[in-house]
Design a protein around this motif. Structure first.
Motif, PDB file in Angstrom:
ATOM      1  N   GLN A 177      -5.603   5.884  14.652  1.00  0.00           N
ATOM      2  CA  GLN A 177      -4.049   5.734  14.630  1.00  0.00           C
ATOM      3  C   GLN A 177      -3.795   4.152  13.748  1.00  0.00           C
ATOM      4  OE1 GLN A 177      -2.865   5.948  18.140  1.00  0.00           O
ATOM      5  NE2 GLN A 177      -5.358   7.060  18.891  1.00  0.00           N
ATOM      6  N   TYR A 178      -3.105   4.520  12.760  1.00  0.00           N
ATOM      7  CA  TYR A 178      -2.430   3.672  12.855  1.00  0.00           C
ATOM      8  C   TYR A 178      -0.532   3.963  12.765  1.00  0.00           C
ATOM      9  CZ  TYR A 178      -6.366   1.909   9.446  1.00  0.00           C
ATOM     10  OH  TYR A 178      -6.974   0.874   8.855  1.00  0.00           O
ATOM     11  N   ASP A 179       0.089   1.962  12.060  1.00  0.00           N
ATOM     12  CA  ASP A 179       1.272   2.304  12.759  1.00  0.00           C
ATOM     13  C   ASP A 179       2.111   2.348  11.037  1.00  0.00           C
ATOM     14  OD1 ASP A 179       4.360   1.381  11.649  1.00  0.00           O
ATOM     15  OD2 ASP A 179       3.948  -0.108  13.644  1.00  0.00           O
ATOM     16  N   GLU A 180       2.757   3.908  11.015  1.00  0.00           N
ATOM     17  CA  GLU A 180       3.154   4.057   9.789  1.00  0.00           C
ATOM     18  C   GLU A 180       4.571   2.874   8.780  1.00  0.00           C
ATOM     19  OE1 GLU A 180       2.087   6.805   7.825  1.00  0.00           O
ATOM     20  OE2 GLU A 180       0.777   7.441   8.981  1.00  0.00           O
ATOM     21  N   SER A 181       4.902   2.067   9.701  1.00  0.00           N
ATOM     22  CA  SER A 181       6.308   1.368   9.153  1.00  0.00           C
ATOM     23  C   SER A 181       5.229   0.241   8.383  1.00  0.00           C
ATOM     24  CB  SER A 181       6.938   0.809   9.783  1.00  0.00           C
ATOM     25  OG  SER A 181       6.393   0.511  11.340  1.00  0.00           O
ATOM     26  N   THR A 182       3.915  -0.164   9.213  1.00  0.00           N
ATOM     27  CA  THR A 182       3.483  -1.539   8.991  1.00  0.00           C
ATOM     28  C   THR A 182       1.702  -1.407   8.124  1.00  0.00           C
ATOM     29  OG1 THR A 182       1.848  -1.910  11.403  1.00  0.00           O
ATOM     30  CG2 THR A 182       4.600  -3.129  10.820  1.00  0.00           C
ATOM     31  N   GLY A 226       1.932  14.756  12.317  1.00  0.00           N
ATOM     32  CA  GLY A 226       3.507  14.175  11.680  1.00  0.00           C
ATOM     33  C   GLY A 226       3.490  13.003  11.207  1.00  0.00           C
ATOM     34  N   HIS A 227       3.465  13.113   9.918  1.00  0.00           N
ATOM     35  CA  HIS A 227       3.539  12.371   8.736  1.00  0.00           C
ATOM     36  C   HIS A 227       5.401  11.251   9.065  1.00  0.00           C
ATOM     37  CE1 HIS A 227       2.432   9.035   5.358  1.00  0.00           C
ATOM     38  NE2 HIS A 227       3.237   9.912   4.627  1.00  0.00           N
ATOM     39  N   ASN A 228       4.623  10.043   8.793  1.00  0.00           N
ATOM     40  CA  ASN A 228       5.795  10.033   9.143  1.00  0.00           C
ATOM     41  C   ASN A 228       7.233  10.268  10.074  1.00  0.00           C
ATOM     42  OD1 ASN A 228       5.492   8.027   7.249  1.00  0.00           O
ATOM     43  ND2 ASN A 228       6.318   9.591   5.378  1.00  0.00           N
ATOM     44  N   GLY A 229       6.785  10.488  11.230  1.00  0.00           N
ATOM     45  CA  GLY A 229       7.161  11.042  12.280  1.00  0.00           C
ATOM     46  C   GLY A 229       8.335  12.632  11.999  1.00  0.00           C
ATOM     47  N   GLU A 254      10.655   4.621  -1.154  1.00  0.00           N
ATOM     48  CA  GLU A 254       9.802   4.864   0.108  1.00  0.00           C
ATOM     49  C   GLU A 254      10.744   3.510   0.823  1.00  0.00           C
ATOM     50  OE1 GLU A 254       5.511   4.913   1.179  1.00  0.00           O
ATOM     51  OE2 GLU A 254       5.496   4.942  -0.441  1.00  0.00           O
ATOM     52  N   LYS A 255      10.595   2.484   0.034  1.00  0.00           N
ATOM     53  CA  LYS A 255      11.507   0.585   0.529  1.00  0.00           C
ATOM     54  C   LYS A 255      12.039   1.259   1.374  1.00  0.00           C
ATOM     55  CE  LYS A 255      12.241  -4.068  -0.576  1.00  0.00           C
ATOM     56  NZ  LYS A 255      12.267  -4.883  -1.592  1.00  0.00           N
ATOM     57  N   GLU A 256      13.334   1.985   0.388  1.00  0.00           N
ATOM     58  CA  GLU A 256      14.524   2.630   1.529  1.00  0.00           C
ATOM     59  C   GLU A 256      14.123   2.938   2.354  1.00  0.00           C
ATOM     60  OE1 GLU A 256      18.545   4.196   0.840  1.00  0.00           O
ATOM     61  OE2 GLU A 256      17.710   4.304  -1.080  1.00  0.00           O
ATOM     62  N   TYR A 257      13.499   4.266   2.293  1.00  0.00           N
ATOM     63  CA  TYR A 257      12.715   5.055   3.416  1.00  0.00           C
ATOM     64  C   TYR A 257      12.447   3.746   4.602  1.00  0.00           C
ATOM     65  CZ  TYR A 257      10.582   8.694   6.425  1.00  0.00           C
ATOM     66  OH  TYR A 257      10.361   9.045   7.608  1.00  0.00           O
ATOM     67  N   ASN A 264      15.821   1.953   5.924  1.00  0.00           N
ATOM     68  CA  ASN A 264      16.494   2.759   7.716  1.00  0.00           C
ATOM     69  C   ASN A 264      15.775   3.055   8.435  1.00  0.00           C
ATOM     70  OD1 ASN A 264      18.815   4.735   7.500  1.00  0.00           O
ATOM     71  ND2 ASN A 264      17.307   5.904   7.801  1.00  0.00           N
ATOM     72  N   HIS A 265      14.188   3.376   8.595  1.00  0.00           N
ATOM     73  CA  HIS A 265      13.347   3.290   9.557  1.00  0.00           C
ATOM     74  C   HIS A 265      13.942   2.007  10.138  1.00  0.00           C
ATOM     75  CE1 HIS A 265      10.754   5.527  11.995  1.00  0.00           C
ATOM     76  NE2 HIS A 265       9.903   4.311  11.853  1.00  0.00           N
ATOM     77  N   ARG A 266      13.132   1.387  10.102  1.00  0.00           N
ATOM     78  CA  ARG A 266      13.000  -0.053  10.792  1.00  0.00           C
ATOM     79  C   ARG A 266      14.356  -0.368  11.196  1.00  0.00           C
ATOM     80  NH1 ARG A 266       9.697  -1.269   6.583  1.00  0.00           N
ATOM     81  NH2 ARG A 266      11.682  -2.265   5.254  1.00  0.00           N
TER      82      ARG A 266
END
Length: 294
Positions: free
Chosen positions: A24-29, A127-130, A204-207, A210-212
């Motif tokens: 398991q990984y944190d998709e944002s970090t 689910g990729h990227n939630g 992807e940087k903007e994605y 926005n997610h954070r």
């Protein structure tokens, strides 16, 4: 719809790809999620296979092949290619797509389109990227292990020979997207035209910004609600998205350039700069303008 994403990696640690697929990984970090004892936590459901390699010794086998051909020894060389085939979230309920079936499709896709390469194929159901969708990761060593029959999407004669590196061209990428579309239509899965450019794309940087930002706003709003305060804003918006929406609104009502500039300035506090016929827009919280292209 199914989409295809490509990531080229210069990371010489092939084991990192194995760990990401299994744990398991944190998709944002992009950092692993550890348990209370500091140990990696296996994913709840995944399907892993290797092509032209054992999936659990993929890292060692890739390094051995690289050493045999004296390739992938420099820092700036692309060591691996990571393709992500993400299926429509509705395919699970509407068409009975399972992780096991997605893995079969991923193996078929990888063998057909990346022949001769060592590859890891792994289906995730979390689910990729939630997004809640089923998706398949295909990680290949950039160096081809075996000679294969030359295919139409290979532009150079050496692209079919062992000891040569994966060469992703515009023609090849179009082929890969077409293969995704054909496979999904054959399987009666949801699919759209991947070859027609989208009107607007975000990086992807903007994605992730926005997610954070949305996560932070949700946390703040929960505190306000607990204190009996009704939040004013419930949806986070990046500066670029604010500019897009403001420009679209101004364009819909302005009849001249001067009127367009006036609306942006007075209503949205956005300043326009022009240089050699190109526009850039200054967000009220920025000191440096953002170009119209960006």
């Amino acid at each position: 719809m199914a989409i295809l994403k490509h990531i080229a990696s210069k990371n010489a640690d092939y084991g990192e790809a194995q760990r990401y697929l299994i744990f398991q990984y944190d998709e944002s970090t992009k950092k692993p999620l550890l348990d209370e004892n500091g140990h990696l936590q296996p994913r709840e459901e995944y399907y892993l296979d290797g092509i032209n390699c054992d999936p659990f010794t993929f890292d060692t086998e890739c390094m051995e092949l690289n050493a045999a051909y004296h390739k992938n020894q420099n820092y700036n060389e692309i060591k691996s290619h990571h393709y992500i085939l993400s299926f429509d979230p509705n395919d699970r309920d509407e068409h009975g797509l399972t992780g096991e079936r997605a893995q079969q499709l991923g193996l078929e896709y990888a063998k057909k389109n990346f022949p001769g390469h060592q590859a890891l194929v792994c289906a995730h159901t979390d689910g990729h990227n939630g997004s809640g969708n089923i998706h398949v990761h295909i990680v290949i060593n950039s160096l081809r292990k075996f000679d294969v029959e030359r295919q139409d999407f290979m532009e150079r004669p050496c692209d079919s020979l062992a000891g040569n590196k994966h060469h992703l061209t515009k023609k090849y990428l179009i082929h890969l997207k077409q293969e995704v579309m054909d496979m999904c239509r054959r399987e009666n899965l949801n699919q759209v035209d991947l070859l027609t450019p989208a009107e607007r794309k975000i990086t992807e940087k903007e994605y992730w910004a926005n997610h954070r930002g949305q996560e932070k706003l949700d946390t703040q709003n929960q505190r306000m609600i607990a204190d009996g305060i009704t939040p004013r804003n419930t949806k986070f918006q990046t500066q670029k998205q604010f500019l897009r929406d403001s420009i679209n609104s101004a364009v819909s009502s302005a009849h001249t350039l001067e009127e367009f500039q006036k609306i942006l300035s007075e209503k949205y506090r956005i300043l326009i700069k022009e240089s050699r016929g190109r526009f850039s827009y200054l967000h009220l919280e920025r000191t440096k303008p953002i170009t119209g292209r960006n």
